[in-house]
Design an enzyme around this catalytic site. Structure first.
Site, PDB file in Angstrom:
ATOM      1  N   ASP A  77       0.820  -1.222   0.000  1.00 39.21           N
ATOM      2  CA  ASP A  77       0.000   0.000   0.000  1.00 39.21           C
ATOM      3  C   ASP A  77       0.845   1.259   0.000  1.00 39.21           C
ATOM      4  O   ASP A  77       2.034   1.243   0.318  1.00 39.21           O
ATOM      5  CB  ASP A  77      -0.942   0.016   1.210  1.00 39.21           C
ATOM      6  CG  ASP A  77      -0.196   0.066   2.541  1.00 39.21           C
ATOM      7  OD1 ASP A  77       0.829  -0.616   2.687  1.00 39.21           O
ATOM      8  OD2 ASP A  77      -0.641   0.807   3.443  1.00 39.21           O
ATOM      9  N   GLU A 110       0.298  -1.393   5.564  1.00 40.95           N
ATOM     10  CA  GLU A 110       1.337  -0.960   6.498  1.00 40.95           C
ATOM     11  C   GLU A 110       1.105   0.475   6.935  1.00 40.95           C
ATOM     12  O   GLU A 110       1.295   0.839   8.093  1.00 40.95           O
ATOM     13  CB  GLU A 110       2.720  -1.094   5.853  1.00 40.95           C
ATOM     14  CG  GLU A 110       3.894  -0.872   6.813  1.00 40.95           C
ATOM     15  CD  GLU A 110       4.320   0.585   6.971  1.00 40.95           C
ATOM     16  OE1 GLU A 110       5.068   0.881   7.901  1.00 40.95           O
ATOM     17  OE2 GLU A 110       3.889   1.444   6.176  1.00 40.95           O
TER      18      GLU A 110
HETATM   19 ZN   LIG Z   1       6.689   2.164   4.102  1.00 36.32          ZN
END
Ligand SMILES: [Zn+2]
Length: 409
Positions: free
Chosen positions: A81, A176
């Site tokens: 992401d 994340e």
């Molecule tokens: Zn990162």
């Protein structure tokens, strides 16, 4: 395919995560990149490929035949992401060759300039080739540089069977950037003794210390009485909350701290006579000092409750812990990464992270996991850029780590 070709392909996928939903992945579009990477793993001949419904992709590069003694299985991890802070849609990367140390006009029409006056670290990359944005989106080097580096290194190991290595696992995870990358990570399925996230910034970065973290909510219940008749009766929750905030040390705030200094950070407040709340985050690298900070909050609470007769409630939530206590007893994990860097002329820069990482959560789930540079800078915004030479060094570092594990075992 080169690390640059791979990188340019991956940033063409919009994989922005979202803080406002509870599903994993938080956005379905992250799965599209995971699927493309899965196909790439298959085409490369990797084995034990798995992609679950939460967009966690894992694959194995089998060990070189006839290694003499058992070699530990290690892993490399990067996240799919990009930050919710800025759009990652229609990224139009541009390569600035042989950077001359001057301003880079990202977008002439909107007058967006990447300048060493604002970002002096640019000057450390003069003479290199930089990939920049067109000023309307982020770049996505965080963390597609990491993905490209891992895939390129694995291909290199396949193409060079003379480099002997143990079993190597790779994993790409969603979300994340919203702090959920480790939450559904199947550490047992990954099956590594230790791993590295390729998610750091500047070339040389090697991180294995992060904050211990908790959040605290202070709720003050007041007593509202007509102000004309309030004498000896009214308890003003707003004022009691201010008193609470005033009792915490003024120098121990984010704006006055750096390095290993911890803090109390007031992130929000509400208040009327009837009720007031304070929201804090508490951070410290040192476990004892961290516990001491939580104790301090309790002491202030007790003090005010003593004066005002049980009006303050304190709620503490543990968030994450410093991975140092997991990683440091296993010195070889850090030594290996350091040696892999110095062998290709990269000076390791070891600094405590003033935040958390997925690697910290993975470390406490049983997978010690320091963080290595991916080479990008100015993450999460339009000024993000990555040096091609830094990415190439990261590939060499991964290859070296793979190469050094059997020698160390
Ligand atoms: Zn990162």
């Amino acid at each position: 395919m080169t690390v640059v070709n791979r990188f340019l392909n991956y940033v063409s996928f919009d994989t922005q995560s979202s803080e406002t939903v509870d599903t994993t992945p938080s956005t379905a579009k992250q799965m599209l990149l995971a699927q493309a990477l899965k196909a790439e793993c298959e085409a490369m001949g990797l084995i034990e490929i798995s992609l679950d419904e939460h967009a966690y992709l894992m694959a194995t590069l089998p060990p070189s035949p006839c290694t003499v003694h058992p070699v530990p299985t290690i892993g490399f991890i990067a996240h799919l992401d990009t930050s919710p802070d800025m759009s990652g849609k229609n990224v139009k990367p541009r390569i600035v060759e042989n950077y001359d140390g001057k301003d880079i006009v990202l977008n002439e029409k909107e007058n967006i300039v990447l300048s060493p006056k604002m970002f002096p670290e640019l000057l450390q990359h003069t003479g290199e080739d930089l990939i920049v944005t067109d000023g309307t989106t982020l770049l996505g080097a965080d963390d597609k540089a990491g993905i490209a580096e891992i895939m390129t290194a694995i291909q290199y190991l396949i193409d060079h069977p003379e480099i002997k290595h143990g079993k190597i696992r790779i994993a790409f995870n969603p979300d994340e950037e919203i702090g959920m990358g480790a939450s559904k990570f199947d550490v047992a399925l990954f099956g590594c003794e230790w791993a590295y996230t390729m998610d750091g910034g500047e070339i040389g970065e090697l991180e294995y210390e992060n904050f211990n973290a908790a959040s605290a909510k202070v709720i003050v219940k007041g007593l509202n009485v007509h102000p004309g008749y309030a004498k000896n009766k009214m308890r003003n929750a707003g004022l009691i909350a201010m008193q609470f905030a005033g009792m915490l040390p003024a120098t121990e705030r984010p704006e006055h701290t750096e390095g290993y200094e911890g803090f109390f950070h007031l992130t929000g407040m509400t208040g009327t006579v009837e009720e007031a709340t304070l929201s804090y985050i508490v951070r410290d690298h040192d476990r004892n000092k961290f516990e001491q900070r939580l104790k301090q909050l309790q002491e202030v609470t007790d003090y005010l409750n003593n004066i005002y007769n049980e009006v303050v409630k304190l709620e503490i939530k543990q968030q994450y812990r410093n991975m140092r206590e997991i990683v440091e007893p296993q010195k070889h994990i850090i030594e290996l990464a350091k040696n892999a860097m110095t062998a290709v002329g990269v000076t390791p820069i070891i600094r405590p992270i003033r935040g958390g990482t997925d690697g910290a959560q993975l470390s406490f789930k049983g997978l010690p996991c320091p963080n290595i540079f991916a080479g990008g800078l100015n993450f999460h915004g339009r000024y993000e850029f990555v040096s091609i030479q830094s990415m190439e060094k990261a590939v060499e570092v991964i290859v070296n780590i793979a190469k050094f594990v059997p020698l160390q075992a």
